[in-house]
Scaffold this motif. Structure first.
Motif, short mmCIF file in Angstrom:
data_model
loop_
_atom_site.label_atom_id
_atom_site.label_comp_id
_atom_site.label_asym_id
_atom_site.label_seq_id
_atom_site.Cartn_x
_atom_site.Cartn_y
_atom_site.Cartn_z
N LEU A 76 0.83 -1.20 0.00
CA LEU A 76 0.00 0.00 0.00
C LEU A 76 0.87 1.25 0.00
N GLU A 77 0.54 2.15 -0.88
CA GLU A 77 1.26 3.42 -0.93
C GLU A 77 0.98 4.22 0.33
N ILE A 105 -16.94 4.72 -6.29
CA ILE A 105 -15.59 5.18 -5.95
C ILE A 105 -15.18 4.65 -4.58
N LEU A 106 -16.10 4.72 -3.61
CA LEU A 106 -15.78 4.24 -2.27
C LEU A 106 -15.47 2.75 -2.28
N GLU A 107 -16.27 1.99 -3.00
CA GLU A 107 -16.03 0.54 -3.08
C GLU A 107 -14.68 0.25 -3.72
N ARG A 108 -14.32 1.00 -4.75
CA ARG A 108 -13.01 0.82 -5.39
C ARG A 108 -11.88 1.09 -4.40
N ASP A 109 -12.01 2.16 -3.62
CA ASP A 109 -10.95 2.52 -2.68
C ASP A 109 -10.82 1.48 -1.57
N VAL A 110 -11.93 0.92 -1.12
CA VAL A 110 -11.87 -0.12 -0.08
C VAL A 110 -11.32 -1.41 -0.66
N ALA A 119 -5.98 10.17 -4.76
CA ALA A 119 -6.88 9.26 -5.46
C ALA A 119 -6.41 7.81 -5.36
N GLU A 120 -5.21 7.59 -4.87
CA GLU A 120 -4.63 6.25 -4.85
C GLU A 120 -4.28 5.76 -3.45
N ALA A 121 -3.65 6.61 -2.65
CA ALA A 121 -3.15 6.17 -1.34
C ALA A 121 -4.31 5.90 -0.38
N PRO A 122 -4.11 4.98 0.55
CA PRO A 122 -5.14 4.75 1.58
C PRO A 122 -5.42 6.03 2.35
N ASP A 123 -6.69 6.28 2.63
CA ASP A 123 -7.05 7.52 3.31
C ASP A 123 -8.39 7.30 4.02
N ALA A 124 -8.33 6.95 5.29
CA ALA A 124 -9.56 6.69 6.04
C ALA A 124 -10.42 7.94 6.15
N GLY A 125 -9.79 9.11 6.26
CA GLY A 125 -10.54 10.35 6.34
C GLY A 125 -11.32 10.63 5.07
N ARG A 126 -10.66 10.44 3.94
CA ARG A 126 -11.33 10.63 2.64
C ARG A 126 -12.53 9.69 2.53
N ASP A 127 -12.34 8.43 2.90
CA ASP A 127 -13.43 7.46 2.79
C ASP A 127 -14.59 7.80 3.72
N ALA A 128 -14.28 8.31 4.92
CA ALA A 128 -15.35 8.68 5.85
C ALA A 128 -16.17 9.85 5.31
N LEU A 129 -15.49 10.82 4.69
CA LEU A 129 -16.21 11.96 4.12
C LEU A 129 -17.03 11.53 2.90
N ARG A 130 -16.49 10.61 2.11
CA ARG A 130 -17.26 10.14 0.95
C ARG A 130 -18.50 9.37 1.41
N ALA A 189 -13.06 -4.97 8.51
CA ALA A 189 -14.44 -5.47 8.41
C ALA A 189 -15.43 -4.32 8.40
N GLU A 190 -15.14 -3.27 9.16
CA GLU A 190 -16.04 -2.12 9.20
C GLU A 190 -16.09 -1.41 7.85
N ALA A 191 -14.93 -1.24 7.21
CA ALA A 191 -14.90 -0.56 5.91
C ALA A 191 -15.71 -1.35 4.89
N GLN A 192 -15.56 -2.67 4.89
CA GLN A 192 -16.32 -3.50 3.96
C GLN A 192 -17.81 -3.48 4.30
N ALA A 193 -18.12 -3.48 5.59
CA ALA A 193 -19.52 -3.47 6.00
C ALA A 193 -20.20 -2.16 5.62
N ILE A 194 -19.48 -1.05 5.72
CA ILE A 194 -20.05 0.24 5.34
C ILE A 194 -20.46 0.23 3.88
N VAL A 195 -19.62 -0.32 3.01
CA VAL A 195 -19.96 -0.42 1.60
C VAL A 195 -21.23 -1.26 1.42
N SER A 196 -21.30 -2.39 2.14
CA SER A 196 -22.48 -3.25 2.03
C SER A 196 -23.74 -2.54 2.52
#
Length: 343
Positions: free
Chosen positions: A40-41, A113-118, A80-91, A127-134
């Protein structure tokens, strides 16, 4: 309403219900299995979310334009590429705002976009990140009336979370109960909802907005089970919590008023129900008119419930109207979209 299944969302059935293929295997292979390595970058500048809790509260209150104004610049500046929990939470919050308004196209685009980033995180995705997408896919399916798909996505979220101690588990159970009710399984919905409220009430990190959702749904379930007395009590809990946590003149307050109105109407008190319905409608318009003009209401669900209650309750006698103050005011119409002020 009959449940429908779309080809796209129906793919989840394959993921959850189909096991390994039954084809015959050839001679045993001796190749040593290898493990995939995910590199991961690093993110030198993660997105700032110091005010996330406040932003989520303002979103629940209906201050969507202000929340978007705070979020959009951060998303545009995020990697747009690096892991970013803050970005994902705002999205995620952006998606939830779009879903609340009934803007399915925007919600679906942002969710992709969120699913792609996760997914890019691979095994590092929590598990929480995947569950949020679901859960977001479940919400999207539910709002499109694809209730079977909504239930499948909810079940996936519950499966991801049930082995841990995530505050999201209560939210996932509420989402599952909502799908069960939509599929006319009110008894099952109530059982699941009791588990959801237990989880949400005991977990100090759970958002109160999620408990508010569970309590609102409980009123709907009790009414579906023809238990108006219990529904009145449950609606009182929703109302007290909304006033305490969100304050008066807020969207949650308006939703609570409608819950009490529905339960009161089912108990046989039409005049009291009409009074609360009128108050809820005024609160809605007050919140809506503070937002910029939009083809979408600040809360599609609230508009739909206002329309439903408006159909149940006959108009008040002419003498009960103020001097033309409410005369000619347009009823909110979810199908046509709500503008910033009544006609």
């Amino acid at each position: 309403m009959a449940a429908r299944t779309t080809p796209a969302l129906g793919l989840l059935a394959l993921a959850l219900g189909v096991g390994a293929s039954g084809c015959k295997r050839g001679p045993a292979e001796t190749a040593t299995p290898t493990k995939e390595i995910f590199v991961l970058e690093e993110n030198a500048k993660p997105t700032d979310i110091h005010d996330l809790e406040l932003l989520r509260l303002r979103g629940a209150l209906g201050q969507h334009a202000e929340v978007r104004e705070a979020i959009l610049p951060r998303l545009e500046a995020a990697s747009a590429e690096a892991p970013d929990a803050g970005r994902d939470a705002l999205r995620r919050l952006m998606i939830e705002l779009a879903l609340a308004e009934g803007d399915a196209a925007t919600a679906a685009a942002e969710l992709t976009i969120l699913e792609r980033d996760v997914t890019r995180l691979g095994p590092a995705a929590s598990a929480e990140a995947q569950a949020i997408v679901s859960l977001l896919y479940s919400d999207l399916a539910y709002r499109g009336n694809y209730f079977l798909d909504a239930r499948k996505w909810s079940l996936r979220a519950v499966a991801l979370l049930e082995s841990g101690d995530s505050p999201l588990l209560g939210d996932a159970l509420t989402t599952l109960a909502r799908s069960q009710l939509a599929l006319n399984n009110a008894d099952q919905a109530l059982d699941v909802l009791l588990q959801a409220t237990t989880q949400l009430e005991r977990h100090h990190e759970a958002e109160y907005a999620d408990l508010h959702e569970a309590r609102l749904l409980k009123v709907d379930v009790l009414l579906a089970l023809r238990m108006p007395g219990e529904a009145v009590i449950a609606a009182g809990e929703v109302y007290d919590g909304a006033i305490e946590r969100f304050g008066g003149e807020s969207l949650p307050h308006a939703e609570a008023l409608l819950a009490v109105a529905a339960a009161t109407y089912a108990s046989g008190s039409e005049s009291a129900a009409r009074s609360m319905f009128t108050d809820a409608k005024e609160i809605f318009w007050e919140v809506q008119t503070k937002q910029p003009p939009s083809p979408f209401p600040v809360s599609e669900r609230l508009v739909r419930r206002l329309n439903q209650m408006g159909q149940l309750l006959p108009e008040a006698p002419r003498d009960d109207l103020d001097d033309g103050g409410d005369e000619g005011a347009a009823e909110p119409d979810a199908s046509a979209g709500v503008e910033t002020s009544p006609a």
